[in-house]
Design a protein around this motif. Structure first.
Motif, short mmCIF file in Angstrom:
data_model
loop_
_atom_site.label_atom_id
_atom_site.label_comp_id
_atom_site.label_asym_id
_atom_site.label_seq_id
_atom_site.Cartn_x
_atom_site.Cartn_y
_atom_site.Cartn_z
N LEU A 68 0.86 -1.18 0.00
CA LEU A 68 0.00 0.00 0.00
C LEU A 68 0.89 1.23 0.00
O LEU A 68 1.70 1.42 0.92
CB LEU A 68 -0.91 0.00 1.22
CG LEU A 68 -1.95 1.13 1.28
CD1 LEU A 68 -2.91 1.05 0.10
CD2 LEU A 68 -2.72 1.08 2.60
N LEU A 189 -10.95 0.13 1.81
CA LEU A 189 -10.49 -1.26 1.78
C LEU A 189 -10.84 -1.93 0.46
O LEU A 189 -11.83 -1.58 -0.19
CB LEU A 189 -11.14 -2.04 2.93
CG LEU A 189 -10.82 -1.56 4.34
CD1 LEU A 189 -11.61 -2.37 5.37
CD2 LEU A 189 -9.32 -1.66 4.62
N GLN A 195 -13.44 -7.75 4.78
CA GLN A 195 -13.14 -6.37 5.16
C GLN A 195 -13.14 -6.22 6.69
O GLN A 195 -14.01 -5.60 7.28
CB GLN A 195 -14.12 -5.41 4.51
CG GLN A 195 -13.93 -5.29 3.01
CD GLN A 195 -14.69 -4.12 2.42
OE1 GLN A 195 -15.74 -3.73 2.91
NE2 GLN A 195 -14.16 -3.55 1.36
N LEU A 197 -10.14 -5.44 9.69
CA LEU A 197 -8.74 -5.05 9.86
C LEU A 197 -7.94 -6.10 10.64
O LEU A 197 -6.71 -6.02 10.69
CB LEU A 197 -8.64 -3.69 10.55
CG LEU A 197 -9.04 -2.49 9.69
CD1 LEU A 197 -8.86 -1.20 10.46
CD2 LEU A 197 -8.25 -2.46 8.39
N LEU A 202 -5.03 -7.71 5.25
CA LEU A 202 -5.21 -6.26 5.23
C LEU A 202 -4.23 -5.55 6.16
O LEU A 202 -4.44 -4.39 6.54
CB LEU A 202 -6.65 -5.90 5.61
CG LEU A 202 -7.73 -6.41 4.65
CD1 LEU A 202 -9.10 -5.93 5.11
CD2 LEU A 202 -7.46 -5.97 3.22
N TYR A 205 -3.26 -1.86 5.48
CA TYR A 205 -4.29 -0.88 5.82
C TYR A 205 -4.36 -0.68 7.33
O TYR A 205 -4.49 0.46 7.81
CB TYR A 205 -5.65 -1.33 5.27
CG TYR A 205 -5.73 -1.31 3.76
CD1 TYR A 205 -6.19 -0.19 3.08
CD2 TYR A 205 -5.31 -2.41 3.00
CE1 TYR A 205 -6.26 -0.16 1.69
CE2 TYR A 205 -5.36 -2.39 1.62
CZ TYR A 205 -5.83 -1.26 0.97
OH TYR A 205 -5.88 -1.24 -0.40
N HIS A 209 -3.83 2.69 9.42
CA HIS A 209 -4.98 3.08 10.25
C HIS A 209 -4.54 3.34 11.68
O HIS A 209 -5.00 4.29 12.33
CB HIS A 209 -6.04 1.97 10.20
CG HIS A 209 -7.25 2.23 11.05
ND1 HIS A 209 -8.19 3.21 10.75
CD2 HIS A 209 -7.67 1.65 12.20
CE1 HIS A 209 -9.14 3.21 11.66
NE2 HIS A 209 -8.84 2.27 12.55
N ASP A 218 -5.80 8.57 6.91
CA ASP A 218 -6.19 7.20 7.19
C ASP A 218 -6.74 6.57 5.92
O ASP A 218 -7.81 6.97 5.43
CB ASP A 218 -7.28 7.20 8.28
CG ASP A 218 -7.73 5.79 8.66
OD1 ASP A 218 -7.27 4.81 8.04
OD2 ASP A 218 -8.57 5.68 9.59
N PRO A 219 -6.05 5.58 5.32
CA PRO A 219 -6.53 5.00 4.07
C PRO A 219 -7.82 4.20 4.22
O PRO A 219 -8.47 3.90 3.22
CB PRO A 219 -5.37 4.10 3.63
CG PRO A 219 -4.66 3.76 4.90
CD PRO A 219 -4.78 4.97 5.77
N VAL A 220 -8.19 3.86 5.45
CA VAL A 220 -9.46 3.15 5.66
C VAL A 220 -10.63 4.12 5.50
O VAL A 220 -11.71 3.74 5.06
CB VAL A 220 -9.47 2.47 7.05
CG1 VAL A 220 -10.79 1.72 7.27
CG2 VAL A 220 -8.29 1.50 7.17
N TRP A 312 -9.21 -2.95 -6.03
CA TRP A 312 -8.51 -2.08 -5.08
C TRP A 312 -8.87 -0.61 -5.36
O TRP A 312 -8.60 -0.11 -6.44
CB TRP A 312 -7.00 -2.25 -5.22
CG TRP A 312 -6.52 -3.68 -5.15
CD1 TRP A 312 -6.49 -4.59 -6.15
CD2 TRP A 312 -6.02 -4.34 -3.99
NE1 TRP A 312 -5.98 -5.78 -5.70
CE2 TRP A 312 -5.69 -5.66 -4.37
CE3 TRP A 312 -5.80 -3.94 -2.67
CZ2 TRP A 312 -5.16 -6.58 -3.49
CZ3 TRP A 312 -5.27 -4.86 -1.78
CH2 TRP A 312 -4.96 -6.18 -2.18
#
Length: 337
Positions: A68, A189, A195, A197, A202, A205, A209, A218-220, A312
């Protein structure tokens, strides 16, 4: 913005004209506030954020097959040239001439990285990609279709990216509304995986997070910083431009390598042009632009345990000011031919 019949008739009689774009041009309709130069300046430095998952060979024994990548960036987005009276020729079912007229607005987007990180940590971020380098360049057009509209799709965005991607996204314009925009809640996500965490797959992520990128992103929940940027800002009116490649004839075409490795299959993008209570030296509302863009990338996974490719979300957001009117360089170059 509704174009009068008289204005449309005058446009068709006057033929096609290419000129410097100017803010408020009636023929631009919902695009009328875009002409000019937008940047991360005046307190909005570093408000551009990007997240993308990429195929990646991790250490032996790892169940991860991706990394990521996150970027913080500053952007320059220029709308400078308008092409009026573009004709599309056509006939009705009875054979009567029924041409379409549209207006095209040039844009060019350049983003320059100011911070970056990935997880799992790679060597790809090394000296060939230092902070401060350009990470995206995109020339393209926004279209305002003045008549002969199909199913209400009256705006469009055409873009091309040097990686080898070309897009057509369509949208329906909506009236300008009072007040700030409604920024949607989105989850960053990937699809076709569990999905959660706590799912080991994951882990990248969860890492960001729990350890926000640059202490902020925060990519979430990648749209939260757009909402935060609107706090304590008095926004009088908002014009929304939303386009999607998965409607009508929209779509994305990619070179073979992209299709094989990480296919860009869909794009949804929303621009919110905001007129502020704060005014400029001429007493006009200052303008801000926010956007949320999601490009769906598909690439094979060895570990998802579900059929098909994982999808993605490649998410980009930004908040910018308009800093100047459209420059005239392109018009001068065309006039010198």
């Amino acid at each position: 913005m509704v174009i009068s019949r008289a204005t449309l008739a005058a446009l068709k009689d006057g033929g096609r004209v290419i000129q410097a774009a100017s803010e408020g041009d009636e023929l631009l309709g919902p695009l009328a506030l875009l002409p000019g130069v937008w940047k991360n300046e005046g307190g909005l430095e570093g408000r551009g954020w990007n997240m993308i998952a990429l195929p990646f060979e991790t250490r032996p024994g790892s169940e991860l097959d991706y990394r990521l990548l996150l970027n913080q960036y500053n952007e320059t987005l220029v709308f400078d040239l308008v092409d009026k009276g573009v004709p599309n020729r056509g006939l009705t079912a009875l054979g009567v001439q029924a041409d379409q007229s549209l207006v095209a607005l040039d844009y060019e987007q350049v983003t320059d990285q100011i911070a970056t990180a990935d997880f799992p940590r790679s060597t790809v971020l090394g000296p060939t990609r230092p902070p401060g380098n350009t990470i995206h360049h995109e020339p393209g057009l926004w279209l305002n279709m003045l008549d002969q509209v199909t199913d209400g799709f009256d705006i469009a965005r055409l873009g091309s990216v040097p990686h080898g991607d070309a897009l057509l996204a369509l949208g329906r314009s909506v009236p300008t509304r009072d007040g700030p925009p409604d920024i949607p809640d989105i989850i960053g996500l990937p699809l076709k995986v569990e999905q959660n965490l706590e799912n080991p797959y994951l882990a990248p992520y969860k890492h960001f997070h729990d350890n926000l990128f640059e202490g902020l992103f925060d990519p979430v929940h990648p749209a939260e910083l757009l909402k935060a940027a609107n706090q304590e800002v008095e926004i009088l009116r908002t014009t929304t431009l939303a386009v999607d490649t998965e409607v009508e004839t929209g779509g994305i075409h990619n070179i073979p390598f992209i299709v094989k490795q990480a296919n860009a299959s869909a794009l949804r993008s929303t621009f919110w042009i905001q007129e502020l209570a704060e005014t400029d030296d001429l007493g006009r509302p200052k303008l801000r632009l926010q956007y949320l863009q999601i490009v769906m990338l598909d690439f094979d996974s060895r570990t998802s345990g579900l059929p098909g490719r994982i999808t993605w979300p490649h998410v980009s957001i930004n908040t910018m000011h308009k800093v100047e009117d459209a420059p005239r360089e392109k018009v001068q170059l065309l006039a010198s031919r």
